[in-house]
Design an enzyme around this catalytic site. Structure first.
Site, PDB file in Angstrom:
ATOM      1  N   HIS A  89       0.830  -1.211   0.000  1.00  0.00           N
ATOM      2  CA  HIS A  89       0.000   0.000   0.000  1.00  0.00           C
ATOM      3  C   HIS A  89       0.860   1.256   0.000  1.00  0.00           C
ATOM      4  CE1 HIS A  89      -3.905  -1.768   0.132  1.00  0.00           C
ATOM      5  NE2 HIS A  89      -3.660  -2.453   1.230  1.00  0.00           N
ATOM      6  N   CYS A 143      -3.456  -4.095 -16.008  1.00  0.00           N
ATOM      7  CA  CYS A 143      -4.120  -3.152 -15.096  1.00  0.00           C
ATOM      8  C   CYS A 143      -3.526  -3.200 -13.694  1.00  0.00           C
ATOM      9  CB  CYS A 143      -5.624  -3.432 -15.028  1.00  0.00           C
ATOM     10  SG  CYS A 143      -6.056  -5.041 -14.334  1.00  0.00           S
TER      11      CYS A 143
END
Length: 557
Positions: free
Chosen positions: A187, A481
């Site tokens: 993250h 993606c």
């Protein structure tokens, strides 16, 4: 001569600044108890603290957009987790533990269960501990977790950052991020890239960086320079990240078309993608209208939510990913809470085996939203592993009039059998985050494994090539993606392997477009061959950077 520390480059750009380290974590509370007469009051204090933390996180999520909003929403959901709340309350009532001690032990028990499960679920252990610290801070009155505010710009140094902290970073104040842990798809990496903050993770020696010392960070090369000269500081300070604009047409120097699309998670993120001139949406994550709910949203609710994104891209391509539940996104109406290894369990399209009605209603909603808007809607399923799964999904889409049905390639089996997958799927989209972790068996949160957890691994690039070659036999387009699509240095390699579209955080569009515009398609194929010929990820990345050195220097990347 300064000392150079090396790590994994995750967000490009150069910056100089003084080091500010993350504050010490919230201290572990003592083994205190309450009397039986005070149990009810202690439980109420615990509930009030938990509610305050949840509301604070929800407020932050409401004020954020895109990936940051998604991350904050997940952390808020952790604070609202009934398993955590009920276990903490049980410890107060049955064991007479003080509420702060009960919250601490209950959270640790959940984190201990999550950590052995592998990514992405093991990543949630960090969220649980972050929520734990916030609840304990609320109960004890100590300073809650958070990024320091020294009153001047600085380089933030930490072991790693909790997702909720990373999501609230201010690029005007935090000029760079350096961590000793984490990986290229953690993250910290994802959000730093989305915010445009230069960042290097898994830096050996980062724990020795001292508060107040000056360093130069090169997020593109993965280097942290200690004791820099005045000239080096000035050069990095003046190397202000170039604010380029994407003209909305991705192409190589000789005109070979490469669609440059955006990943979006909600209508607000769609507006940011439009502002960045994205050619369309390559990944529309639909989980935003499912997360934090005990029941499935109605078809009408879903239609309204999807139209908020489709309406922003009239006449343009929007690839909608169906519900990616399971693993780190458990939902009570489709996933079990007792899987021994959820990362390899019932997730993504696999949830449709037991709950086909949920997928059916979502496809109904997507079709209705597509009919109401003018976007060119494509639909894809996550976690496709077999030809049967691909065929079943395409058939389900056809029943709802959705003719552009594709498959995400996140499982090595799908890459290796792509020739058969694309007999049915109209297109493919490679989710490089999951494909990398499954191919390399590496937890993306572990700094020690960061060298493995990157799409630069030649083995992962081979899987990308295999996917594109299998799709080409049927004339099917393949895009990327995953986070790899935002790597401007890797972009020519992916194009050279046969990838026809790249979908990324909107902030990365201009940099990726600028690099592609400087290389021909033939050169992309040469770079892909060079990367594949290297023995490991570091060598592959270094070779390509060396080949593109003049371009990268000119673009300040």
């Amino acid at each position: 001569m300064g000392t150079t520390l090396t790590g994994v480059p995750v967000s490009p750009g150069r910056a100089a600044g003084v080091v500010v380290t993350m504050p010490a974590p919230v201290p572990e509370p003592p083994e205190a108890t309450v009397s039986e007469a005070d149990v009810d009051a202690a439980v109420e204090r615990l509930r009030a603290a938990t509610a305050a933390v949840r509301e604070r996180l929800e407020t932050l999520a409401a004020g954020a957009t895109g990936t940051a909003a998604d991350v904050l929403a997940v952390t808020a959901a952790m604070a609202a987790d009934p398993t955590l709340a009920s276990d903490a309350e049980r410890r107060v009532r049955d064991g007479l533990h003080a509420p702060e001690r009960a919250a601490w032990d209950a959270a640790n028990a959940i984190a201990a269960q999550l950590e052995p499960l592998g990514p992405p679920l093991s990543e949630r252990a960090r969220d649980v501990r972050d929520v734990r610290d916030r609840i304990v801070a609320e109960l004890t009155g100590v300073r809650p977790p958070g990024v320091p505010s020294p009153g001047h710009p600085f380089v933030l140094v930490a072991e790693d950052l909790a997702p909720a902290d990373t999501a609230t970073l201010d690029p005007a104040v935090v000029v760079a991020v350096v961590t000793s842990g984490g990986g290229p798809t953690s993250h910290t990496a994802i959000l730093a890239r989305a915010l445009g903050i230069p960042a290097v993770v898994a830096v050996r020696g980062a724990e020795d960086l001292a508060e107040g010392e000056t360093v130069v960070v090169d997020g593109g090369a993965g280097r942290v320079l200690r004791d820099p000269s005045a000239d080096e500081v000035e050069a990095a300070t003046n190397a202000v990240r170039v604010e380029r604009e994407f003209d909305g047409h991705g192409r190589t120097a000789d005109g070979h078309r490469v669609e440059l699309l955006a990943n979006v998670a909600d209508p607000e993120a769609a507006q940011a993608a439009v502002a960045a001139h994205a050619e369309g949406v390559g990944l529309f994550r639909t989980e935003f209208c499912f997360l934090g709910r005990d029941t499935e949203p109605s078809v009408a609710e879903q239609v309204a939510a999807y139209r908020g994104v489709l309406g922003a891209f009239g006449g343009r391509k929007v690839v909608v990913r169906t519900l990616d539940a399971g693993a780190d996104k458990p939902l009570p109406f489709v996933t079990a809470d007792d899987e021994p290894n959820p990362a390899l369990g019932v997730r993504g399209l696999r949830t449709a085996a037991a709950h086909p009605e949920v997928l059916d209603r979502q496809l109904e909603a997507i079709a209705a939203a597509a009919a109401a808007e003018s976007a060119d809607v494509w639909v894809m399923a996550p976690m496709v592993a077999t030809t049967h799964e691909a065929r079943s999904f395409v058939d389900a889409c056809a029943r709802h009039g959705l003719s552009r049905a594709g498959a995400m390639v996140e499982v090595p089996a799908a890459a290796l059998r792509s020739r058969w997958i694309f007999e049915h799927a109209a297109f493919g989209s490679i989710g490089t985050n999951d494909l990398t972790q499954y191919a390399m068996a590496a937890d993306r949160m572990l700094g020690d494994l960061a060298a493995l957890s990157t799409t630069w691994q030649p083995a992962v690039l081979e899987l990308v090539r295999a996917t594109c070659e299998g799709a080409a036999q049927h004339g099917r387009p393949v895009g990327v993606c995953g986070e790899a699509a935002a790597d401007a240095v890797l972009a020519p390699v992916l194009v050279g392997l046969g990838v026809r579209s790249l979908s990324m955080t909107p902030r990365a569009l201009a940099d990726v477009a600028a690099v592609l515009a400087e290389v021909s398609f033939a050169r992309c194929r040469e770079l892909a061959a060079l990367a594949l010929a290297e023995p490991d990820a570091d060598a592959a990345r270094a070779t390509v950077r060396r080949e593109l050195a003049d371009i990268l220097d000119a673009l300040a990347l």
